[in-house]
Design a protein around this motif. Structure first.
Motif, PDB file in Angstrom:
ATOM      1  N   GLU A   1       0.846  -1.197   0.000  1.00 40.35           N
ATOM      2  CA  GLU A   1       0.000   0.000   0.000  1.00 40.35           C
ATOM      3  C   GLU A   1       0.877   1.242   0.000  1.00 40.35           C
ATOM      4  OE1 GLU A   1      -3.448   2.115   2.806  1.00 40.35           O
ATOM      5  OE2 GLU A   1      -2.726   0.070   3.220  1.00 40.35           O
ATOM      6  N   ASP A   2       0.555   2.202  -0.846  1.00 42.97           N
ATOM      7  CA  ASP A   2       1.354   3.418  -0.936  1.00 42.97           C
ATOM      8  C   ASP A   2       1.275   4.247   0.340  1.00 42.97           C
ATOM      9  OD1 ASP A   2       2.532   3.129  -3.395  1.00 42.97           O
ATOM     10  OD2 ASP A   2       1.022   4.273  -4.483  1.00 42.97           O
ATOM     11  N   VAL A   3       2.307   5.064   0.549  1.00 43.53           N
ATOM     12  CA  VAL A   3       2.262   6.070   1.604  1.00 43.53           C
ATOM     13  C   VAL A   3       1.672   7.350   1.018  1.00 43.53           C
ATOM     14  CG1 VAL A   3       4.219   5.124   2.861  1.00 43.53           C
ATOM     15  CG2 VAL A   3       4.623   6.793   1.044  1.00 43.53           C
ATOM     16  N   GLU A   4       1.336   8.271   1.889  1.00 40.12           N
ATOM     17  CA  GLU A   4       0.753   9.531   1.438  1.00 40.12           C
ATOM     18  C   GLU A   4       1.842  10.471   0.892  1.00 40.12           C
ATOM     19  OE1 GLU A   4      -2.469  10.502   1.304  1.00 40.12           O
ATOM     20  OE2 GLU A   4      -2.930   8.414   1.845  1.00 40.12           O
ATOM     21  N   PRO A   5       1.519  11.287  -0.098  1.00 41.15           N
ATOM     22  CA  PRO A   5       2.472  12.300  -0.560  1.00 41.15           C
ATOM     23  C   PRO A   5       2.583  13.428   0.461  1.00 41.15           C
ATOM     24  CG  PRO A   5       0.399  12.508  -1.756  1.00 41.15           C
ATOM     25  CD  PRO A   5       0.280  11.270  -0.903  1.00 41.15           C
ATOM     26  N   GLY A   6       3.696  14.161   0.398  1.00 38.18           N
ATOM     27  CA  GLY A   6       3.888  15.268   1.323  1.00 38.18           C
ATOM     28  C   GLY A   6       4.841  16.293   0.757  1.00 38.18           C
TER      29      GLY A   6
ATOM     30  N   GLY B   1       5.644   1.447  -1.327  1.00 41.23           N
ATOM     31  CA  GLY B   1       5.105   1.801  -0.017  1.00 41.23           C
ATOM     32  C   GLY B   1       5.900   1.185   1.113  1.00 41.23           C
TER      33      GLY B   1
ATOM     34  N   ARG C   1       8.104   3.267   3.951  1.00 34.25           N
ATOM     35  CA  ARG C   1       7.935   3.128   5.402  1.00 34.25           C
ATOM     36  C   ARG C   1       9.253   2.732   6.076  1.00 34.25           C
ATOM     37  NH1 ARG C   1       2.669   2.106   3.596  1.00 34.25           N
ATOM     38  NH2 ARG C   1       3.231   0.089   2.690  1.00 34.25           N
TER      39      ARG C   1
ATOM     40  N   ARG D   1       8.154   9.833   2.329  1.00 36.88           N
ATOM     41  CA  ARG D   1       6.824  10.006   1.767  1.00 36.88           C
ATOM     42  C   ARG D   1       6.948  10.178   0.250  1.00 36.88           C
ATOM     43  NH1 ARG D   1       8.791  13.966   4.927  1.00 36.88           N
ATOM     44  NH2 ARG D   1       9.253  15.993   3.968  1.00 36.88           N
TER      45      ARG D   1
ATOM     46  N   SER E   1       4.775  12.899  -4.974  1.00 37.73           N
ATOM     47  CA  SER E   1       3.444  13.130  -5.538  1.00 37.73           C
ATOM     48  C   SER E   1       2.758  11.776  -5.695  1.00 37.73           C
ATOM     49  CB  SER E   1       3.556  13.831  -6.898  1.00 37.73           C
ATOM     50  OG  SER E   1       2.272  14.130  -7.424  1.00 37.73           O
ATOM     51  N   ALA E   2       1.442  11.752  -5.569  1.00 34.15           N
ATOM     52  CA  ALA E   2       0.689  10.500  -5.699  1.00 34.15           C
ATOM     53  C   ALA E   2       0.925   9.870  -7.060  1.00 34.15           C
ATOM     54  CB  ALA E   2      -0.802  10.762  -5.488  1.00 34.15           C
ATOM     55  N   GLN E   3       1.098   8.559  -7.076  1.00 33.52           N
ATOM     56  CA  GLN E   3       1.248   7.773  -8.291  1.00 33.52           C
ATOM     57  C   GLN E   3       2.555   8.020  -9.032  1.00 33.52           C
ATOM     58  OE1 GLN E   3      -1.161   5.413  -8.860  1.00 33.52           O
ATOM     59  NE2 GLN E   3      -1.998   6.227  -6.941  1.00 33.52           N
TER      60      GLN E   3
END
Length: 399
Positions: free
Chosen positions: A268-273, A293, A297, A302, A305-307
């Motif tokens: 599972e991916d981590v959130e972008p920041g 992901g 971790r 992080r 950017s998403a994707q």
């Protein structure tokens, strides 16, 4: 290579002549070597054949190191052959599973069969092309546990062995000037046949790393391998050759060391920041295995950017699974602005990387008209919902 050329090469005169040649070099040395060999009375056809083998042996050194100097090759066979270091990893799976008899169906020039035989595993190498089968037989001759058969993989009797290894041909037939095939239905043997074999005996399959992941059966372990930063293959492992609880694996081989990240499924991916002081580029095997992901971790990072497969963090963490870069500055992606800022910083050597944007790095490099004595890396990507250019310095690992 034609059969007549191979027959001429596989004579005492042909092999002595091949082994007597100096290390292969490009340019005028080739012309002089050919002229000297012809002047010594060797037939033109034999001279051409041994010079081709000398060229292929030189190319093969990157895959087979010193072993290349005693092997024979075709252009196409060398192109698809497994690196010996990777073939050794394959062979280790069979030994760890307690398997003693393996069929290498579609063995090519015999690289994987060679690694299996080196572990004293009995291997039957099957190759449909007559010339390639003869070359495999030559390459495997030093190993008493290896035999080569000229035949169709589809006709092999699997009751003769405990397990199988397949490396389906993904290029058009022939020994030179072949082209890559992308449709699995065109592979030889086809993926349908490969997966049928896997339902009958423990099976390992070597495939291109970019194969459509939707074709990967749910019951197998998929392992992507990179060697010295180059993503080289995806292996599928079935039955006792698949490790319990592992369905995704990324193996990074660099400088003789092996590092692996595994998981029971895509992570599972981590959130972008926010962009931090450091940017991390995951190894290609991590990206293909979709373990970004889990890597993030473990590094405490992080997504930029998403994707998009760039990670960022505020502290430097060394990892065999990602290259770290120290962020210098961030600019809006604008060619005139970049050109000016790079000129101010005296940057004349620029490594350009991009993800999530439609640009051609070579074209961008021309537009930037670089001048200067300094070097840097430029990432063109998305961050904070917009296109950005991140100027960074590649960090050298301390270990």
């Amino acid at each position: 290579m034609q059969r007549s050329e191979l027959e001429q090469l596989l004579t005492p005169e042909g092999l002595r002549l091949l082994d007597s040649l100096p290390p292969y070099t490009n340019g005028g040395d080739i012309v002089r070597s050919v002229a000297d060999l012809r002047k010594s009375g060797h037939p033109a056809s034999l001279v051409g054949t041994v010079m081709t083998q000398a060229r292929l042996r030189a190319r093969a050194t990157s895959k087979f190191s010193e072993f290349a100097s005693r092997m024979l090759f075709t252009d196409a066979g060398l192109e698809q052959a497994t690196r010996l270091s990777v073939a050794a990893v394959h062979a280790g799976r069979f030994r760890s599973a307690g398997i003693t008899r393996v069929a290498d169906l579609g063995c090519g020039i015999g690289a994987d069969a060679l690694a299996l035989a080196a572990l004293e595993i009995s291997v039957t190498a099957v190759e449909r092309d007559e010339v390639t089968a003869a070359i495999a037989a030559y390459n495997l001759a030093p190993f008493p546990t290896a035999t080569v058969e000229n035949g169709e993989a589809e006709s092999f009797d699997l009751t003769r062995v405990d397990a199988a290894f397949l490396d389906p041909a993904r290029r058009t037939s022939g020994h030179t000037n072949t082209t890559r095939m992308t449709d699995p239905a065109d592979f030889s043997p086809t993926l349908d046949f490969v997966f049928e074999v896997a339902r009958r005996v423990p099976t390992g399959v070597k495939l291109g790393p970019g194969l459509d992941r939707g074709l990967i059966p749910s019951e197998c372990e998929a392992q992507w391998i990179s060697v010295d930063g180059q993503l080289v293959e995806m292996g599928l492992w079935f039955g006792s050759l698949a490790r319990p609880g592992i369905r995704r694996a990324a193996l990074v081989m660099r400088g003789g060391a092996h590092h692996e990240l595994t998981g029971p499924e895509d992570s599972e991916d981590v959130e972008p920041g926010e962009l931090g002081a450091y940017l991390y580029e995951p190894d290609g095997s991590i990206i293909r295995a979709r373990l970004i992901g889990d890597l993030a971790r473990s590094l405490g990072t992080r997504l930029v950017s998403a994707q998009i497969a760039y990670l960022t963090g505020d502290t430097l963490v060394e990892s065999p699974f990602a290259q770290a870069f120290r962020v210098r500055e961030v600019f809006a992606f604008n060619v005139p602005t970049l050109k000016r800022e790079l000129r101010i910083r005296n940057i004349g050597s620029l490594e350009i990387k991009k993800r999530g944007v439609d640009i051609d790095p070579a074209t961008l490099r021309t537009k930037l008209a670089l001048k200067g004595s300094e070097s840097a890396t430029l990432f063109v990507t998305r961050a904070g919902g917009k296109h950005v250019a991140i100027l960074a310095d590649r960090m050298t690992p301390t270990t």
